[in-house]
Design an enzyme around this catalytic site. Sequence first.
Site, PDB file in Angstrom:
ATOM      1  N   TYR A   1      -2.596   0.358  34.397  1.00 55.25           N
ATOM      2  CA  TYR A   1      -3.640   1.387  34.385  1.00 55.25           C
ATOM      3  C   TYR A   1      -4.165   1.651  35.792  1.00 55.25           C
ATOM      4  O   TYR A   1      -4.424   2.797  36.176  1.00 55.25           O
ATOM      5  CB  TYR A   1      -4.805   0.981  33.475  1.00 55.25           C
TER       6      TYR A   1
ATOM      7  N   HIS B   1      -1.104 -14.442  31.264  1.00 52.93           N
ATOM      8  CA  HIS B   1       0.013 -14.271  30.341  1.00 52.93           C
ATOM      9  C   HIS B   1       0.774 -15.574  30.143  1.00 52.93           C
ATOM     10  O   HIS B   1       0.882 -16.388  31.061  1.00 52.93           O
ATOM     11  CB  HIS B   1       0.986 -13.208  30.865  1.00 52.93           C
TER      12      HIS B   1
ATOM     13  N   GLU C   1       4.695 -10.402  38.026  1.00 57.33           N
ATOM     14  CA  GLU C   1       3.798 -11.549  38.014  1.00 57.33           C
ATOM     15  C   GLU C   1       4.579 -12.781  38.459  1.00 57.33           C
ATOM     16  O   GLU C   1       5.812 -12.771  38.501  1.00 57.33           O
ATOM     17  CB  GLU C   1       3.255 -11.800  36.597  1.00 57.33           C
TER      18      GLU C   1
ATOM     19  N   THR D   1       1.679  -6.679  19.486  1.00 55.39           N
ATOM     20  CA  THR D   1       1.100  -7.966  19.077  1.00 55.39           C
ATOM     21  C   THR D   1       1.187  -9.044  20.151  1.00 55.39           C
ATOM     22  O   THR D   1       2.233  -9.257  20.756  1.00 55.39           O
ATOM     23  CB  THR D   1       1.808  -8.478  17.803  1.00 55.39           C
TER      24      THR D   1
ATOM     25  N   LYS E   1       0.816  -1.217   0.000  1.00 54.98           N
ATOM     26  CA  LYS E   1       0.000   0.000   0.000  1.00 54.98           C
ATOM     27  C   LYS E   1       0.849   1.266   0.000  1.00 54.98           C
ATOM     28  O   LYS E   1       0.347   2.361   0.253  1.00 54.98           O
ATOM     29  CB  LYS E   1      -0.939   0.001   1.212  1.00 54.98           C
TER      30      LYS E   1
END
Length: 294
Positions: free
Chosen positions: A159, A247, A209, A97, A43
Amino acid sequence: MSVLIDQHSKIIVQGFTGSEGTFHAGQMLEYGSDVVGGVTPGKGGSVHLGLPVFNSVEEAVKATGADTSVIFVPPAFAADAIMEAADAGIAVIVAITEGIPVADMIKAKAFLADKQVTLIGPNCPGVISPGKAKVGIMPGFIHQQGSIGVVSRSGTLTYEAVDQLTKLGLGQSTCIGIGGDPVIGTSTLEAVKLLMNDPDTEGIVMIGEIGGSMETDAARWIKEHGTKPVVGFIAGQTAPPGRRMGHAGAIVGGKDDTAAAKMEVMRACGLHVVDSPAAIGATMLEALKAQKAG
């Protein structure tokens, strides 16, 4: 000051004309980020969102002087997009992604090893230096310019922490969502070092985590070299061993990478560890007061 990105960053969007790239490029432009164009093979020569579209990152860099890229390319092609950006001389690559095959990421990370490039992600919300630039998908309106750095493996908890900080009048210098995949570009420690070395960052929130040793590696470095208060939280305190939680990188492999084990190390290293994410903002406020008083 800020780290990784600022108002001078020239940003291109890989996967520019797709639905995700279009939406989030629009949000980045609305925030005031200097998006200078995008890349969609086949494109090139067209115009999208009022900006030029290129067939390759190399073309985009030559035409615009871009130094930062954000990737919204499908998982099967995303690792190639990362390597293409690095090969074209992009300095900061933010891979949004999710679901990139681990084997592809191992190849991409090896490709980046000898290049002057910082990869954030994949499977991350991106990076924002409030009031200057946003490269990613985080909601810009909750952020406020200030002096608290945020490093996180979880987008949602980023957040939550930012919202608390902002409501307490604690603006942010740079927030870095490093991503939750097993193979990522920038570790917790590398992100913490960037913020610890930033003269305008006064305190750091570190959200981790279960799984791996990134948070304990960072905690041990902070104990030896840290000069600013660090508030830490580990998600996944009730996670059973061996089961992936959310995750791909969040899986307890042994006794040392449970939430409890990580939090114990972090406390021993002098971090202000909270048991609940609801206490992140208030704990940072108290830590800053204690630092200034002491």
